[in-house]
Design a protein around this motif. Structure first.
Motif, PDB file in Angstrom:
ATOM      1  N   CYS A  88      -4.808  -6.494  -4.231  1.00  0.00           N
ATOM      2  CA  CYS A  88      -2.873  -6.073  -3.751  1.00  0.00           C
ATOM      3  C   CYS A  88      -3.170  -6.192  -2.476  1.00  0.00           C
ATOM      4  CB  CYS A  88      -2.538  -4.933  -4.739  1.00  0.00           C
ATOM      5  SG  CYS A  88      -3.459  -5.703  -6.694  1.00  0.00           S
ATOM      6  N   LYS A  89      -1.985  -6.195  -2.341  1.00  0.00           N
ATOM      7  CA  LYS A  89      -1.972  -5.561  -0.998  1.00  0.00           C
ATOM      8  C   LYS A  89      -1.392  -3.383  -0.903  1.00  0.00           C
ATOM      9  CE  LYS A  89       1.055  -9.013   0.561  1.00  0.00           C
ATOM     10  NZ  LYS A  89       2.558  -9.616   0.913  1.00  0.00           N
ATOM     11  N   PHE A  90      -1.285  -2.769  -1.843  1.00  0.00           N
ATOM     12  CA  PHE A  90      -0.759  -1.625  -2.116  1.00  0.00           C
ATOM     13  C   PHE A  90      -1.361  -0.781  -3.007  1.00  0.00           C
ATOM     14  CE2 PHE A  90       3.052  -3.701   0.157  1.00  0.00           C
ATOM     15  CZ  PHE A  90       2.950  -3.877   1.613  1.00  0.00           C
ATOM     16  N   ILE A  91      -1.602   0.613  -2.850  1.00  0.00           N
ATOM     17  CA  ILE A  91      -2.752   0.976  -3.918  1.00  0.00           C
ATOM     18  C   ILE A  91      -0.742   0.631  -5.292  1.00  0.00           C
ATOM     19  CG2 ILE A  91      -3.080   3.024  -4.853  1.00  0.00           C
ATOM     20  CD1 ILE A  91      -3.908   3.679  -1.455  1.00  0.00           C
ATOM     21  N   ASP A  92       0.400   1.277  -5.290  1.00  0.00           N
ATOM     22  CA  ASP A  92       0.481   1.626  -6.505  1.00  0.00           C
ATOM     23  C   ASP A  92       0.784  -0.399  -7.269  1.00  0.00           C
ATOM     24  OD1 ASP A  92       2.593   0.454  -4.263  1.00  0.00           O
ATOM     25  OD2 ASP A  92       4.152   0.593  -5.397  1.00  0.00           O
ATOM     26  N   ASP A  93       0.510  -1.359  -6.850  1.00  0.00           N
ATOM     27  CA  ASP A  93       0.364  -2.047  -7.221  1.00  0.00           C
ATOM     28  C   ASP A  93      -1.333  -1.819  -8.205  1.00  0.00           C
ATOM     29  OD1 ASP A  93       3.058  -3.709  -5.915  1.00  0.00           O
ATOM     30  OD2 ASP A  93       1.580  -4.357  -3.986  1.00  0.00           O
ATOM     31  N   ILE A  94      -1.850  -1.860  -7.877  1.00  0.00           N
ATOM     32  CA  ILE A  94      -3.005  -1.724  -8.829  1.00  0.00           C
ATOM     33  C   ILE A  94      -2.831  -1.215  -9.976  1.00  0.00           C
ATOM     34  CG2 ILE A  94      -5.613  -0.053  -8.453  1.00  0.00           C
ATOM     35  CD1 ILE A  94      -5.514  -1.027  -5.947  1.00  0.00           C
ATOM     36  N   TYR A  95      -2.305  -0.214  -9.408  1.00  0.00           N
ATOM     37  CA  TYR A  95      -1.679   0.426 -11.579  1.00  0.00           C
ATOM     38  C   TYR A  95      -1.016  -0.417 -11.804  1.00  0.00           C
ATOM     39  CZ  TYR A  95      -4.785   4.777  -8.768  1.00  0.00           C
ATOM     40  OH  TYR A  95      -5.297   4.968  -8.263  1.00  0.00           O
TER      41      TYR A  95
END
Length: 185
Positions: A88-95
């Motif tokens: 993912c690009k961003f950490i929140d996308d992981i979640y």
């Protein structure tokens, strides 16, 4: 004259099912990514890779864990015959991706490890999920002598691009190269 002995895959007759599971999971994740792009204007992950652990690698893992090199060990004792990495690009996308995976009806999350919020001492960061997938094909289990629908395990790793780059470089340096002082990594 010496005869070549053909070695059967450690996954036996279940190898095709593993490929079907990997392809199905990949397709659903890709569909979710495209839907996210349509609805929100951006994809929920950058790319993903999927693989079936090679026969040789799975046999080595069985040996390290002192397990028999057989289908039961590869499919029930170990949990990464099918592996998917979502970058993912961003950490929140992981979640967000982890939440989507949890929401899939035919999947049960067996284990989650959040090394994003709580990095390992060596700096490794990633989000790991072990999932159990219900499929119509048997996994070899029987009830009263009749084959029943199967439950297969898969490992999913979710990372940002930066985490993936760091993990790849760290792995390459530590495991693929002969270093005199691997602790400096």
């Amino acid at each position: 004259m010496e005869q070549c002995k053909e070695t059967r895959s450690i996954y036996g007759i279940y190898e095709n099912t593993l490929h079907k599971i990997m392809e199905d999971l990949t397709a659903r994740l890709e569909e979710h990514n495209e839907k996210s792009a349509e609805e929100n204007g951006c994809k929920i992950y950058e790319h993903l890779t999927a693989r079936i652990k090679s026969d040789e690698s799975m046999r080595k893992k069985c040996t390290r864990r002192e397990l028999p090199q057989d289908e039961n060990s590869a499919l029930r004792e170990l949990n990464d015959a099918v592996g998917i990495r979502i970058v993912c690009k961003f950490i929140d996308d992981i979640y967000k991706n982890a939440a989507y995976i949890r929401s899939m009806e035919d999947i049960r999350v067996i284990e989650e490890k959040d090394y994003v919020a709580d990095a390992k001492p060596n700096g490794y960061r990633s989000y790991h999920m072990i999932i159990e997938i219900n499929v119509s094909e048997t996994d070899g289990a029987e009830t009263d002598g009749a084959k029943i629908a199967g439950k297969y395990l898969a490992e999913i790793q979710l990372r940002t691009i930066a985490m993936d780059t760091w993990a790849s470089l760290e792995h390459e340096m530590k495991y693929k190269k002969s270093l005199d002082n691997a602790s400096v990594i």
